[in-house]
Design a protein around this motif. Sequence first.
Motif, mmCIF file in Angstrom:
data_model
loop_
_atom_site.group_PDB
_atom_site.id
_atom_site.type_symbol
_atom_site.label_atom_id
_atom_site.label_comp_id
_atom_site.label_asym_id
_atom_site.label_seq_id
_atom_site.Cartn_x
_atom_site.Cartn_y
_atom_site.Cartn_z
ATOM 1 N N ASP A 1 0.894 -1.188 0.113
ATOM 2 C CA ASP A 1 -0.212 -0.113 0.014
ATOM 3 C C ASP A 1 0.777 1.173 0.085
ATOM 4 O OD1 ASP A 1 -2.538 -1.292 0.388
ATOM 5 O OD2 ASP A 1 -1.658 -1.918 2.366
ATOM 6 N N PHE A 2 0.566 2.049 -1.105
ATOM 7 C CA PHE A 2 1.439 3.254 -1.249
ATOM 8 C C PHE A 2 0.809 4.437 -1.333
ATOM 9 C CE2 PHE A 2 4.230 -0.069 -2.379
ATOM 10 C CZ PHE A 2 5.579 0.417 -2.428
ATOM 11 N N ARG A 3 1.436 5.529 -0.855
ATOM 12 C CA ARG A 3 0.897 6.708 -0.771
ATOM 13 C C ARG A 3 2.043 7.783 -1.159
ATOM 14 N NH1 ARG A 3 -1.495 11.293 -1.486
ATOM 15 N NH2 ARG A 3 -3.175 11.892 -0.331
ATOM 16 N N VAL A 4 1.926 8.555 -2.229
ATOM 17 C CA VAL A 4 3.000 9.346 -2.608
ATOM 18 C C VAL A 4 2.210 10.929 -2.624
ATOM 19 C CG1 VAL A 4 4.136 7.847 -3.938
ATOM 20 C CG2 VAL A 4 2.326 9.423 -4.928
ATOM 21 N N GLY B 1 12.256 17.246 -8.760
ATOM 22 C CA GLY B 1 10.823 17.777 -9.235
ATOM 23 C C GLY B 1 10.140 17.009 -10.392
ATOM 24 N N THR B 2 10.512 15.709 -10.175
ATOM 25 C CA THR B 2 9.988 14.502 -11.029
ATOM 26 C C THR B 2 9.019 13.685 -10.090
ATOM 27 O OG1 THR B 2 11.602 13.160 -10.668
ATOM 28 C CG2 THR B 2 11.779 14.411 -12.719
ATOM 29 N N ALA B 3 7.922 13.220 -10.604
ATOM 30 C CA ALA B 3 7.010 12.365 -10.218
ATOM 31 C C ALA B 3 7.620 11.102 -9.435
ATOM 32 C CB ALA B 3 6.052 11.918 -10.974
ATOM 33 N N TRP B 4 6.855 10.499 -8.691
ATOM 34 C CA TRP B 4 7.347 9.090 -7.784
ATOM 35 C C TRP B 4 7.114 7.938 -8.893
ATOM 36 C CZ3 TRP B 4 9.914 9.780 -3.616
ATOM 37 C CH2 TRP B 4 9.895 11.083 -2.784
ATOM 38 N N PRO B 5 8.178 7.368 -9.422
ATOM 39 C CA PRO B 5 7.905 6.250 -10.357
ATOM 40 C C PRO B 5 7.429 5.032 -9.537
ATOM 41 C CG PRO B 5 10.304 6.347 -10.219
ATOM 42 C CD PRO B 5 9.538 7.479 -9.085
ATOM 43 N N ALA C 1 4.584 -3.746 -14.166
ATOM 44 C CA ALA C 1 4.160 -2.289 -15.184
ATOM 45 C C ALA C 1 4.573 -1.293 -14.175
ATOM 46 C CB ALA C 1 2.621 -2.207 -15.303
ATOM 47 N N THR C 2 4.733 0.083 -14.646
ATOM 48 C CA THR C 2 5.173 1.164 -13.672
ATOM 49 C C THR C 2 4.080 2.408 -14.132
ATOM 50 O OG1 THR C 2 6.639 1.940 -15.516
ATOM 51 C CG2 THR C 2 7.589 0.431 -13.600
ATOM 52 N N LEU C 3 4.142 3.409 -13.175
ATOM 53 C CA LEU C 3 3.282 4.530 -13.510
ATOM 54 C C LEU C 3 3.927 5.667 -12.690
ATOM 55 C CD1 LEU C 3 -0.084 4.807 -11.978
ATOM 56 C CD2 LEU C 3 1.302 2.847 -11.310
ATOM 57 N N ASP C 4 4.051 6.879 -13.172
ATOM 58 C CA ASP C 4 4.658 7.907 -12.520
ATOM 59 C C ASP C 4 3.356 8.404 -11.725
ATOM 60 O OD1 ASP C 4 6.980 7.506 -13.567
ATOM 61 O OD2 ASP C 4 6.910 8.781 -15.076
ATOM 62 N N SER C 5 3.807 8.698 -10.390
ATOM 63 C CA SER C 5 2.518 9.126 -9.483
ATOM 64 C C SER C 5 3.091 10.560 -8.644
ATOM 65 C CB SER C 5 2.256 8.172 -8.216
ATOM 66 O OG SER C 5 1.377 7.159 -8.745
ATOM 67 N N THR C 6 1.781 11.291 -8.471
ATOM 68 C CA THR C 6 2.115 12.398 -7.323
ATOM 69 C C THR C 6 0.782 12.662 -6.630
ATOM 70 O OG1 THR C 6 1.461 13.802 -9.316
ATOM 71 C CG2 THR C 6 3.852 13.829 -8.493
ATOM 72 N N VAL D 1 0.005 3.912 -17.695
ATOM 73 C CA VAL D 1 0.836 2.865 -17.155
ATOM 74 C C VAL D 1 1.707 2.107 -18.349
ATOM 75 C CG1 VAL D 1 0.370 0.338 -16.679
ATOM 76 C CG2 VAL D 1 -0.913 1.947 -15.383
ATOM 77 N N GLN D 2 3.135 1.959 -17.880
ATOM 78 C CA GLN D 2 3.650 1.560 -18.960
ATOM 79 C C GLN D 2 4.082 -0.099 -18.371
ATOM 80 O OE1 GLN D 2 7.170 4.198 -19.153
ATOM 81 N NE2 GLN D 2 5.933 4.854 -20.849
#
Length: 367
Positions: free
Chosen positions: A236-239, A246-250, A264-269, A363-364
């Motif tokens: 369980d992740f919270r970003v 300055g970039t999003a959290w991968p 898969a990966t996704l960039d999150s903020t 999603v990648q």
Amino acid sequence: MRPYDDFMLGSLLNSPPMRRGAVFVLLISLPFLTSCAIIPVFKPTPKPTETVAKPTSASVTAKRAQVLMGTMVELTAVAPNEILAQAALTAGFQEIRRLENLLSTWIETSELSKVNQAAGQEPVGVSEETFTLLKRAIEVADYTEGGFNIAIGPAVRLWNIPEAPRIPSDMELKIAAQYVDYRNIHLDPTRRTVFLEKPGMRIDVGGIGKGFAAEKAAAVMREVGATGGLVAVAGDFRVFGKRADGTAWPVGIQHPRKNGKILATLDSTDEAVSTSGDYERFFLQDGVRYHHILDPETLRPARLCQSATVVAPDAGWADALATGLFVMGPVKGMALIERLGFGAVIVDAQGEILVSSRLRSRVQMVP
Ligand code: AMP
Ligand code: MG
């Protein structure tokens, strides 16, 4: 606290009895946890006394890990200086410990243990936070048509995965079935009490508690002065905010059948990503996988998914919905997520991957 000085892909997947991380963020590094499987992906020149801050940014990054809520909790804070970053981590851990004492059914003096102990006898007064959590859990139960069900406690005890795994008898499950109706949990908002109607009922918040705690920890870290951060409580992740550069959290989603590999990966903020999977806690018997997410209809392991990941604005919602989606299966689960306007990645029982409409551009897939 030793500052972090390298970028690594942290995987706790080989560290039983802790719950294995379902989703892990690519930046997490746990250099002091040498017993855990850690796969390095990128290692810049180590500078032992410096934190991971890009020269273009005035921010610093600090990370720490601790075992709380029976699992590995990993916190990352980005702040204008080291003192604030460390203070944010300390406050985040304190918050999770506080919530554990309130909610854990492993702790006999916790509020929820008291509710369980008074099942069939009397309503128990609880704090506003516990009441909010239970209200949320009932809401998600309604949304997921009972797939998510915190009254599942008696059945979870019978299976007792992974501590003493065994297949309960039909008779045992039939008896337990009388005590798992979540509509027999009565919440009184005026008195702020909880009453479990039948003796033998037992609330289990294993499917929502970690996300709920992650949400609160992130809020506290922000209050203390972190401009960005990551709270990882097992799967369980919270970003919030951005990384120091300055970039999003991968965020990486664990592959349900390839141990330690990312699906898969996704960039999150500013959002939560929660995964429920049949690979987290399980045992194999006669070639059949018996895992920890139970279908409240059968009180046996749910069979429609290998994993369900939910992306939502709030980590409590994401956690509970991921468990509920896992039980509902890909068709009903995805329809619910689309209706709610959240995101989901579901791996069905055959290994097919489904991505909700909102996530398709984000999603990648990892080959
Ligand atoms: P998660 O890993 O978030 O999906 O949560 C799984 C945990 O939630 C299990 O270990 C049980 O404690 C509990 N649980 C199992 N089945 C259910 C269910 N159908 N609804 C709610 N909680 C459940
Ligand atoms: Mg959950």
